[in-house]
Design a protein around this motif. Sequence first.
Motif, short mmCIF file in Angstrom:
data_model
loop_
_atom_site.label_atom_id
_atom_site.label_comp_id
_atom_site.label_asym_id
_atom_site.label_seq_id
_atom_site.Cartn_x
_atom_site.Cartn_y
_atom_site.Cartn_z
N VAL A 11 2.92 -42.80 10.24
CA VAL A 11 1.89 -43.17 11.02
C VAL A 11 0.68 -42.67 10.14
O VAL A 11 0.72 -42.09 9.10
CB VAL A 11 1.69 -42.05 12.10
CG1 VAL A 11 0.27 -42.02 12.84
CG2 VAL A 11 2.91 -42.23 13.26
N LEU A 13 -3.38 -42.25 10.45
CA LEU A 13 -4.74 -42.11 11.39
C LEU A 13 -6.00 -42.24 10.45
O LEU A 13 -6.00 -41.54 9.16
CB LEU A 13 -4.90 -41.02 12.10
CG LEU A 13 -3.57 -40.64 13.12
CD1 LEU A 13 -3.69 -39.22 13.66
CD2 LEU A 13 -3.52 -41.75 14.24
N LEU A 35 -5.93 -45.83 15.03
CA LEU A 35 -4.55 -45.64 14.67
C LEU A 35 -4.39 -46.81 13.91
O LEU A 35 -4.20 -48.07 14.53
CB LEU A 35 -3.85 -45.50 16.07
CG LEU A 35 -2.26 -45.73 15.75
CD1 LEU A 35 -1.73 -44.69 14.80
CD2 LEU A 35 -1.68 -45.52 17.04
N ASN A 38 1.50 -47.34 13.01
CA ASN A 38 2.53 -46.64 13.45
C ASN A 38 3.87 -47.25 13.70
O ASN A 38 4.00 -48.15 14.58
CB ASN A 38 2.13 -46.08 14.99
CG ASN A 38 2.99 -45.17 15.64
OD1 ASN A 38 4.12 -44.70 15.21
ND2 ASN A 38 2.63 -44.53 16.88
N CYS A 42 7.28 -42.91 15.92
CA CYS A 42 6.33 -41.73 15.98
C CYS A 42 5.37 -41.60 17.23
O CYS A 42 4.95 -42.95 17.76
CB CYS A 42 5.39 -41.65 14.72
SG CYS A 42 6.46 -41.00 13.38
N VAL A 44 1.71 -40.45 18.84
CA VAL A 44 0.31 -40.02 18.64
C VAL A 44 -0.27 -39.59 19.97
O VAL A 44 -0.21 -40.49 21.00
CB VAL A 44 -0.56 -41.12 17.91
CG1 VAL A 44 -1.97 -40.29 17.55
CG2 VAL A 44 0.21 -41.28 16.22
N ASN A 45 -0.82 -38.37 19.96
CA ASN A 45 -1.44 -38.06 21.53
C ASN A 45 -3.02 -38.85 21.61
O ASN A 45 -3.36 -39.64 20.57
CB ASN A 45 -1.76 -36.62 21.20
CG ASN A 45 -2.72 -36.26 20.36
OD1 ASN A 45 -3.09 -36.88 19.38
ND2 ASN A 45 -3.31 -34.86 20.45
N LYS A 48 -5.71 -38.50 19.07
CA LYS A 48 -5.30 -38.77 17.77
C LYS A 48 -5.43 -37.74 16.73
O LYS A 48 -6.09 -37.71 15.61
CB LYS A 48 -6.25 -40.12 17.32
CG LYS A 48 -5.72 -41.23 18.00
CD LYS A 48 -6.64 -42.32 17.53
CE LYS A 48 -6.43 -43.49 18.52
NZ LYS A 48 -7.14 -43.61 19.72
N ARG A 50 -2.69 -35.22 16.97
CA ARG A 50 -1.27 -34.58 16.86
C ARG A 50 -0.27 -36.03 16.62
O ARG A 50 -0.26 -36.81 17.39
CB ARG A 50 -0.87 -33.93 18.14
CG ARG A 50 0.62 -33.54 18.11
CD ARG A 50 0.81 -32.68 19.47
NE ARG A 50 -0.05 -31.44 19.57
CZ ARG A 50 0.12 -30.59 20.48
NH1 ARG A 50 0.84 -30.86 21.57
NH2 ARG A 50 -0.57 -29.48 20.29
N ILE A 51 0.67 -35.72 15.69
CA ILE A 51 1.49 -36.84 15.43
C ILE A 51 3.04 -35.96 15.50
O ILE A 51 3.35 -35.17 14.96
CB ILE A 51 1.53 -37.25 14.02
CG1 ILE A 51 0.24 -37.93 13.78
CG2 ILE A 51 2.86 -38.25 13.42
CD1 ILE A 51 -0.09 -38.58 12.22
N TYR A 124 5.68 -31.71 15.96
CA TYR A 124 4.68 -32.26 15.93
C TYR A 124 3.84 -31.71 14.70
O TYR A 124 4.07 -30.30 14.50
CB TYR A 124 3.90 -32.20 17.02
CG TYR A 124 3.51 -31.15 17.57
CD1 TYR A 124 2.19 -30.58 17.52
CD2 TYR A 124 4.22 -30.40 18.53
CE1 TYR A 124 1.75 -29.15 17.77
CE2 TYR A 124 3.58 -29.43 19.13
CZ TYR A 124 2.53 -28.76 18.82
OH TYR A 124 2.08 -27.55 19.22
N GLU A 126 -0.32 -31.32 13.03
CA GLU A 126 -1.70 -31.33 13.07
C GLU A 126 -2.34 -30.86 11.75
O GLU A 126 -1.64 -30.16 11.08
CB GLU A 126 -2.03 -30.49 14.20
CG GLU A 126 -1.53 -30.88 15.54
CD GLU A 126 -1.66 -29.75 16.63
OE1 GLU A 126 -2.25 -29.96 17.68
OE2 GLU A 126 -1.43 -28.68 16.30
#
Length: 150
Positions: A11, A13, A35, A38, A42, A44-45, A48, A50-51, A124, A126
């Motif tokens: 991922v 970002l 994003l 990806n 994975c 992604v919230n 963007k 949290r992965i 996850y 961050e």
Amino acid sequence: MPLTVVDQPYVLLTHPVDEALSSADDNVPLEFTTLESNLGGCTVNSAKSRITVPISGTYLVTVCISGERTNATQPGDGIQTKILVNGSSPIDTEGFPMDVFGSEQGMEWQFNLAIPLILSASDYVEAVLDNVNDSDATVKKGYFSVVKLH
């Protein structure tokens, strides 16, 4: 029998939210607007920030963040760029590098961190800044990436 190749989880970002930072932002996950990539499942919230990884393994987690100092107080806070796993630091916080946003208002700054982490499926990650204290700044550019190594 044909060989099936599965994409390694990856991922990327980019373009962090242009956010003013103060001590109230200690350990608040950095948010991104784009994003870029990806692959491999994975998650992604919506913010963007949290992965979540789909499978266990060793992952390289990288964050680069930069911006501009917005006040003129003396530096010395020892601001840390940290990676959190499931909301907590995976290593002793002394293991993360420290820096300042600069010594004068308007100075540009940049923090980089790359760390290999052993993650389990559904963990996850961050990216956060900590120990901001009296050094105010604005985030302008950067990226956050997670890639499975093995």
